[in-house]
Design a protein around this motif. Sequence first.
Motif, PDB file in Angstrom:
ATOM      1  N   LYS A  34      -3.852  -0.611   5.551  1.00  0.00           N
ATOM      2  CA  LYS A  34      -2.859  -1.488   6.164  1.00  0.00           C
ATOM      3  C   LYS A  34      -2.489  -2.612   5.199  1.00  0.00           C
ATOM      4  CE  LYS A  34      -4.376  -0.337  10.829  1.00  0.00           C
ATOM      5  NZ  LYS A  34      -3.261   0.592  11.007  1.00  0.00           N
ATOM      6  N   HIS A  35      -1.578  -2.295   4.299  1.00  0.00           N
ATOM      7  CA  HIS A  35      -1.150  -3.229   3.262  1.00  0.00           C
ATOM      8  C   HIS A  35       0.313  -2.935   2.941  1.00  0.00           C
ATOM      9  CE1 HIS A  35      -0.996  -5.334  -0.601  1.00  0.00           C
ATOM     10  NE2 HIS A  35      -2.149  -5.907  -0.288  1.00  0.00           N
ATOM     11  N   LYS A  36       1.044  -3.968   2.570  1.00  0.00           N
ATOM     12  CA  LYS A  36       2.456  -3.776   2.253  1.00  0.00           C
ATOM     13  C   LYS A  36       2.654  -2.798   1.104  1.00  0.00           C
ATOM     14  CE  LYS A  36       4.162  -8.278   3.855  1.00  0.00           C
ATOM     15  NZ  LYS A  36       4.826  -9.547   3.444  1.00  0.00           N
ATOM     16  N   ALA A  37       1.723  -2.799   0.156  1.00  0.00           N
ATOM     17  CA  ALA A  37       1.837  -1.885  -0.987  1.00  0.00           C
ATOM     18  C   ALA A  37       1.746  -0.440  -0.542  1.00  0.00           C
ATOM     19  CB  ALA A  37       0.748  -2.200  -2.018  1.00  0.00           C
ATOM     20  N   SER A  38       0.880  -0.162   0.423  1.00  0.00           N
ATOM     21  CA  SER A  38       0.753   1.191   0.949  1.00  0.00           C
ATOM     22  C   SER A  38       2.074   1.653   1.551  1.00  0.00           C
ATOM     23  CB  SER A  38      -0.363   1.236   1.998  1.00  0.00           C
ATOM     24  OG  SER A  38      -0.501   2.536   2.523  1.00  0.00           O
TER      25      SER A  38
END
Length: 236
Positions: A34-38
């Motif tokens: 759960k990360h913006k990069a993902s």
Amino acid sequence: RLLIDLGKEELLAKALRNSSKQASEILILLGFIKHKASARILVSYLDSTPDSNLRKTAAEALLQVGDDAQKALAQKHIGNTPTQTNKAPLDIARLAKKTGNASKGRIAFQKLCFACHKAGDIGIDYGPALTEIGSKLPKSELYLSILNPNAGVSFDYEGWILHLKDGNQTAGIIQSETDDELVLRMAGGIRQTFSKKTIKTREKMKTSLMPTGLHLAMKEQELVDLIEFLSGLKKE
């Protein structure tokens, strides 16, 4: 997650571009981070891959981690068809009767469980230790712990989500805390110290840190082999 935290998300994007055999598994695991990069990696992959099946897998993963606009994009790719996670549940009683290959199961453990669990002389001390798990749980319970990790969360392994002021969020186990700092223990054995000035809010996770759907990254026989390996980890 470790690659993302180190600013090496391009390695994940490159792995997706260059590995058609493992692309599906990588996409599923990105849906757990759960990360913006993902989400950025998944959106980029949706825009570039010609494979309709992989686009669907990427869209399903994006539904788990994207913002509202990204989830709307993912839904367009999925339509109204059932997702992979909506398949009929596996028959645990049937699986528990199977005998797997413990040596191959060890390989599966090293591939999927290594970063969070320690089993004997392999693995990393993050989640509950599994060194003697075969003496504690029968095969049916081992299957349940993988297929439904939210059925029980071990004491002292409750997860917390930190919502940071820069818009990102991170999750892990709170190892220690002072008036000014908080140390979070994360998968892979990473310990990261956060100044409380950078934390907007925190919330206790209602679900296990172990992601649901991990078995979707394995073929059934690989899962059977993994359970055979775990069931053989017994107190001497």
